[in-house]
Motif scaffolding. Structure first.
Motif, PDB file in Angstrom:
ATOM      1  N   PHE A 150       6.074 -18.811 -33.581  1.00 48.61           N
ATOM      2  CA  PHE A 150       6.430 -19.587 -32.399  1.00 48.61           C
ATOM      3  C   PHE A 150       7.108 -20.875 -32.854  1.00 48.61           C
ATOM      4  CE2 PHE A 150       3.084 -16.877 -30.819  1.00 48.61           C
ATOM      5  CZ  PHE A 150       3.397 -16.639 -29.487  1.00 48.61           C
ATOM      6  N   VAL A 151       7.980 -21.409 -32.008  1.00 52.87           N
ATOM      7  CA  VAL A 151       8.573 -22.715 -32.282  1.00 52.87           C
ATOM      8  C   VAL A 151       7.979 -23.737 -31.325  1.00 52.87           C
ATOM      9  CG1 VAL A 151      10.727 -21.894 -33.276  1.00 52.87           C
ATOM     10  CG2 VAL A 151      10.558 -22.179 -30.800  1.00 52.87           C
ATOM     11  N   LEU A 152       7.772 -24.936 -31.860  1.00 52.71           N
ATOM     12  CA  LEU A 152       7.301 -26.072 -31.072  1.00 52.71           C
ATOM     13  C   LEU A 152       8.261 -27.224 -31.318  1.00 52.71           C
ATOM     14  CD1 LEU A 152       4.478 -24.826 -32.736  1.00 52.71           C
ATOM     15  CD2 LEU A 152       3.561 -25.904 -30.673  1.00 52.71           C
ATOM     16  N   ASP A 153       8.572 -27.942 -30.264  1.00 50.54           N
ATOM     17  CA  ASP A 153       9.519 -29.053 -30.360  1.00 50.54           C
ATOM     18  C   ASP A 153       8.794 -30.358 -30.031  1.00 50.54           C
ATOM     19  OD1 ASP A 153      11.551 -30.871 -30.265  1.00 50.54           O
ATOM     20  OD2 ASP A 153      12.883 -29.668 -29.011  1.00 50.54           O
ATOM     21  N   PRO A 157       4.455 -23.867 -27.189  1.00 49.86           N
ATOM     22  CA  PRO A 157       5.088 -22.888 -28.077  1.00 49.86           C
ATOM     23  C   PRO A 157       6.027 -21.921 -27.340  1.00 49.86           C
ATOM     24  CG  PRO A 157       2.688 -22.950 -28.364  1.00 49.86           C
ATOM     25  CD  PRO A 157       3.001 -23.664 -27.102  1.00 49.86           C
ATOM     26  N   ILE A 158       7.100 -21.540 -28.044  1.00 55.88           N
ATOM     27  CA  ILE A 158       8.056 -20.548 -27.567  1.00 55.88           C
ATOM     28  C   ILE A 158       8.119 -19.438 -28.610  1.00 55.88           C
ATOM     29  CG2 ILE A 158      10.463 -20.097 -26.967  1.00 55.88           C
ATOM     30  CD1 ILE A 158      10.726 -23.092 -26.307  1.00 55.88           C
ATOM     31  N   ALA A 159       7.962 -18.203 -28.184  1.00 54.67           N
ATOM     32  CA  ALA A 159       8.005 -17.076 -29.113  1.00 54.67           C
ATOM     33  C   ALA A 159       9.333 -17.079 -29.858  1.00 54.67           C
ATOM     34  CB  ALA A 159       7.805 -15.763 -28.366  1.00 54.67           C
ATOM     35  N   TYR A 160       9.268 -17.019 -31.186  1.00 53.97           N
ATOM     36  CA  TYR A 160      10.468 -17.140 -32.010  1.00 53.97           C
ATOM     37  C   TYR A 160      11.087 -15.772 -32.262  1.00 53.97           C
ATOM     38  CZ  TYR A 160      13.489 -18.310 -35.962  1.00 53.97           C
ATOM     39  OH  TYR A 160      14.564 -18.471 -36.792  1.00 53.97           O
ATOM     40  N   GLY A 161      12.402 -15.670 -32.037  1.00 50.43           N
ATOM     41  CA  GLY A 161      13.116 -14.425 -32.284  1.00 50.43           C
ATOM     42  C   GLY A 161      14.492 -14.475 -31.653  1.00 50.43           C
TER      43      GLY A 161
END
Length: 212
Positions: free
Chosen positions: A103-106, A113-117
């Motif tokens: 996941f990405v966090l800003d 979190p946003i699922a990374y892909g």
């Protein structure tokens, strides 16, 4: 102490809480700030790589995102998560494995979190738009809207994403960029000065061409 993991806290709750705490604890840019003309010119210079590492990009003009991404990655790692800073085409976020999934966090914006892909752009757009609407009681400024849109565009593909290894490594890049900008600035002023000097010399009677 606030960045430490609480007893019994899940990966998701831990990462979400720290992301928000880091976001609330830092200085945030003036999103309507306009970079100087020389900075825009340098940012567009081929080979300057300013648009790849989050400093003085013509579109992303702040440059604090890499620092908070490192802080969050370090805090999450101390709490047992596999986390590292990740560059996404001019912006730097934190990539963390939550319950074994990326996941990405800003922390610069407080999103995630946003699922990374490769299919994350729609989820990212929704997350940043929601944050934009929730972050102000008044219509958001044009600069903030533009900044958010550029960040969302950075999630369009993962092909140009890259890890950032150490804060010192990023700081050295920043120093090199500042020196590069100084060099270009001095060079531009030097050319301008020589041009004015040439005009002045041509205007002096002794330097004018005389007919014989």
């Amino acid at each position: 102490m606030r960045l430490q993991r609480r007893e019994g806290e899940s990966d998701w709750d831990f990462s979400t809480r720290l992301n928000q705490q880091v976001f609330e604890s830092i200085y945030h840019c003036d999103y309507d700030f306009a970079p100087r003309a020389i900075e825009r010119i340098v940012g567009l210079t081929p080979g300057s790589k300013l648009d790849q590492v989050g400093f003085l990009s013509p579109d992303i003009v702040c440059g604090f995102c890499h620092q908070v991404a490192f802080i969050l990655a370090k805090a999450l790692s101390n709490g047992g998560l596999n986390a590292k800073p990740l560059g996404v085409n001019g912006h730097v976020v934190t990539l963390a494995y939550i319950d074994g999934k990326p996941f990405v966090l800003d922390p610069d914006i407080g999103v995630g979190p946003i699922a990374y892909g490769d299919q994350m752009s729609d989820e990212a757009a929704h997350a940043y738009k929601t944050k934009l609407m929730d972050s102000t009681d008044q219509p958001p400024s044009p600069g903030l809207v533009r900044y958010m849109n550029k960040i969302v565009e950075a999630y369009a593909t993962t092909e140009d994403d890259r890890p950032y290894f150490t804060l010192d490594w990023m700081s050295r890049i920043q120093i090199r960029q500042q020196r590069y900008i100084l060099f270009v600035t001095v060079f531009a002023y030097g050319i301008g000065f020589l041009g004015l000097l040439l005009i002045f010399l041509c205007a002096v009677p002794g330097f004018k061409r005389r007919d014989t």
